[in-house]
Design an enzyme around this catalytic site. Sequence first.
Site, PDB file in Angstrom:
ATOM      1  N   PHE A 137     -21.334  88.072  -2.480  1.00  0.00           N
ATOM      2  CA  PHE A 137     -22.409  87.503  -3.289  1.00  0.00           C
ATOM      3  C   PHE A 137     -23.467  86.886  -2.352  1.00  0.00           C
ATOM      4  O   PHE A 137     -23.115  86.183  -1.406  1.00  0.00           O
ATOM      5  CB  PHE A 137     -21.838  86.452  -4.237  1.00  0.00           C
ATOM      6  N   ASP A 206     -14.054  81.931  -2.712  1.00  0.00           N
ATOM      7  CA  ASP A 206     -14.998  81.741  -3.810  1.00  0.00           C
ATOM      8  C   ASP A 206     -14.362  82.322  -5.073  1.00  0.00           C
ATOM      9  O   ASP A 206     -14.089  83.525  -5.147  1.00  0.00           O
ATOM     10  CB  ASP A 206     -16.334  82.443  -3.488  1.00  0.00           C
ATOM     11  N   TYR A 231     -20.231  78.076 -15.057  1.00  0.00           N
ATOM     12  CA  TYR A 231     -20.931  78.661 -16.215  1.00  0.00           C
ATOM     13  C   TYR A 231     -20.503  80.077 -16.550  1.00  0.00           C
ATOM     14  O   TYR A 231     -21.071  80.701 -17.425  1.00  0.00           O
ATOM     15  CB  TYR A 231     -22.453  78.596 -16.014  1.00  0.00           C
ATOM     16  N   LYS A 232     -19.502  80.622 -15.834  1.00  0.00           N
ATOM     17  CA  LYS A 232     -19.040  81.982 -16.139  1.00  0.00           C
ATOM     18  C   LYS A 232     -17.865  81.891 -17.115  1.00  0.00           C
ATOM     19  O   LYS A 232     -18.057  81.487 -18.251  1.00  0.00           O
ATOM     20  CB  LYS A 232     -18.730  82.703 -14.834  1.00  0.00           C
ATOM     21  N   ARG A 378     -22.610  96.640 -15.606  1.00  0.00           N
ATOM     22  CA  ARG A 378     -21.437  95.792 -15.511  1.00  0.00           C
ATOM     23  C   ARG A 378     -21.116  95.164 -16.871  1.00  0.00           C
ATOM     24  O   ARG A 378     -22.004  94.679 -17.559  1.00  0.00           O
ATOM     25  CB  ARG A 378     -21.731  94.691 -14.484  1.00  0.00           C
TER      26      ARG A 378
HETATM   27  C1  LIG Z   1     -22.129  83.226  -9.686  1.00  0.00           C
HETATM   28  C2  LIG Z   1     -21.740  83.092  -8.256  1.00  0.00           C
HETATM   29  C3  LIG Z   1     -22.251  82.065  -7.467  1.00  0.00           C
HETATM   30  C4  LIG Z   1     -23.267  81.130  -8.058  1.00  0.00           C
HETATM   31  O1  LIG Z   1     -23.771  80.186  -7.202  1.00  0.00           O
HETATM   32  P1  LIG Z   1     -24.796  79.111  -7.789  1.00  0.00           P
HETATM   33  O2  LIG Z   1     -24.906  78.103  -6.730  1.00  0.00           O
HETATM   34  O3  LIG Z   1     -24.223  78.602  -9.069  1.00  0.00           O
HETATM   35  O4  LIG Z   1     -26.080  79.813  -8.079  1.00  0.00           O
HETATM   36  C5  LIG Z   1     -21.809  81.950  -6.158  1.00  0.00           C
HETATM   37  N1  LIG Z   1     -20.914  82.838  -5.654  1.00  0.00           N
HETATM   38  C6  LIG Z   1     -20.418  83.848  -6.403  1.00  0.00           C
HETATM   39  C7  LIG Z   1     -19.429  84.798  -5.809  1.00  0.00           C
HETATM   40  C8  LIG Z   1     -20.824  84.007  -7.708  1.00  0.00           C
HETATM   41  O5  LIG Z   1     -20.354  85.009  -8.442  1.00  0.00           O
END
Ligand SMILES: *Cc1c(COP(=O)(O)O)cnc(C)c1O
Length: 419
Positions: A137, A206, A231-232, A378
């Site tokens: 990511f 992560d 938030y997921k 997705r």
């Molecule tokens: C959604 C996500 C993030 C989000 O990071 P934010 O700081 O909330 O924008 C980080 N890492 C991964 C792997 C994600 O899927």
Amino acid sequence: MTTEAEAQRLDAADPLRHFRGRFDLPEGVLYLDGNSLGPLPNSTRERLHTVIDGEWGDGLIRSWNRLPDKLGGGGEWITLPQRIGAAIAPLIGAQAHEVIACDSTSVNIFKLIWAALRMQAGDDGRRKVVLSEPGNFPTDLYMIEGLERQGLAERRLAGVDDIEAALDEDVALLMLTHVHYKTGRMLDMARLTAAAHDRGALVLWDLSHSVGAVPVELARAKADFAVGCGYKYLNGGPGAPAFAFVAERHLHALEQPLTGWFGHAKPFDFDDDYVPANGIDRLLCGTPQVLGMSALESGVAITAEAGIDALVAKSRALSEFFRACVSRLLPDLPCVSPDDPAGRGSQLSFRHEHAYPICQALIARGVIGDFRAPDILRFGFGPLYIGYEDLLRAAEHLAEVVATGEWDREEFRARAAVT
Ligand SMILES: *Cc1c(COP(=O)(O)O)cnc(C)c1O
């Protein structure tokens, strides 16, 4: 079997089916994007009303502590980060005092990479490589880069299948995302953690696409650090605070770079000098975002109530069912997610050169999935609010949009700022 009768049979036998009514999803929407933004729980709407009108409006600053009963009790904003951490802990195989809700995933990544590098800074200063995979990511990779620009880290990327070969004595930290956001591939946390420890490296996982959907056993895997998103699958609301995990054995030595007053041992002594709080509290920086935290606490509560075993079982069954529907209706659409449901997250990704307009055409029909550049369609399966019949319908819509060429319109090609 992907018939309507089978879908209805599976829905009727689903032990989580009664959770569907606890989410406020609009009529006519099939929501397959809860891995990007979880939907609104009814309890969160009520909770935010209470927090805004009662705790903020009437309680005012008194709500940082527990409100007196004549003001309705509640409040106690000051312990939100620890309370939410404790509620998340059983979902990720951690102890309550190892997890805290704070800041964003990106900021927590920064703090924990820095902390790991600090622990690893030996006399020769050699160990400063942070190893990750290309295609991780973006924020995860960018955060390593930021520390590299400050001369604190050195970024090294190796394909996930070559990670073990890339682990040498210069690697301070292995940092990986447990479930890949694009493909849904889930990594073997225990094996990779052990390989890193064998070479003297620490590991930061992560869990953004894992928590609330797949089994996570941080203690059993002997993970050092983890972060994850609110938030997921935790349904904490847009931009919800994130969480951070530090294994108990590191809590005492942990130093972090954002030495704000909320991470101080005694913030309300207002001392001139920083003394870190004991334990996980030292990861805090500034005043917690109370509205976001309150919504997150409510989202986590529903997830915790369902229980991780039931969530995992249903996630796997849902993704298998959707895969079977799509392979029957669109046998030529390549699925890029792993075949084994135990080796992937609660999502499936398909490759199509027109993925973007197809996604837009589906949204126009009320089927909300998402597009990930350059060519991935997705679909995420939130086990609390998705059913089997929903998935059969979604697959039928997808097949129609592709077969009829309905996606091939100007209106579906224009890209918005957020895709
Ligand atoms: C959604 C996500 C993030 C989000 O990071 P934010 O700081 O909330 O924008 C980080 N890492 C991964 C792997 C994600 O899927």
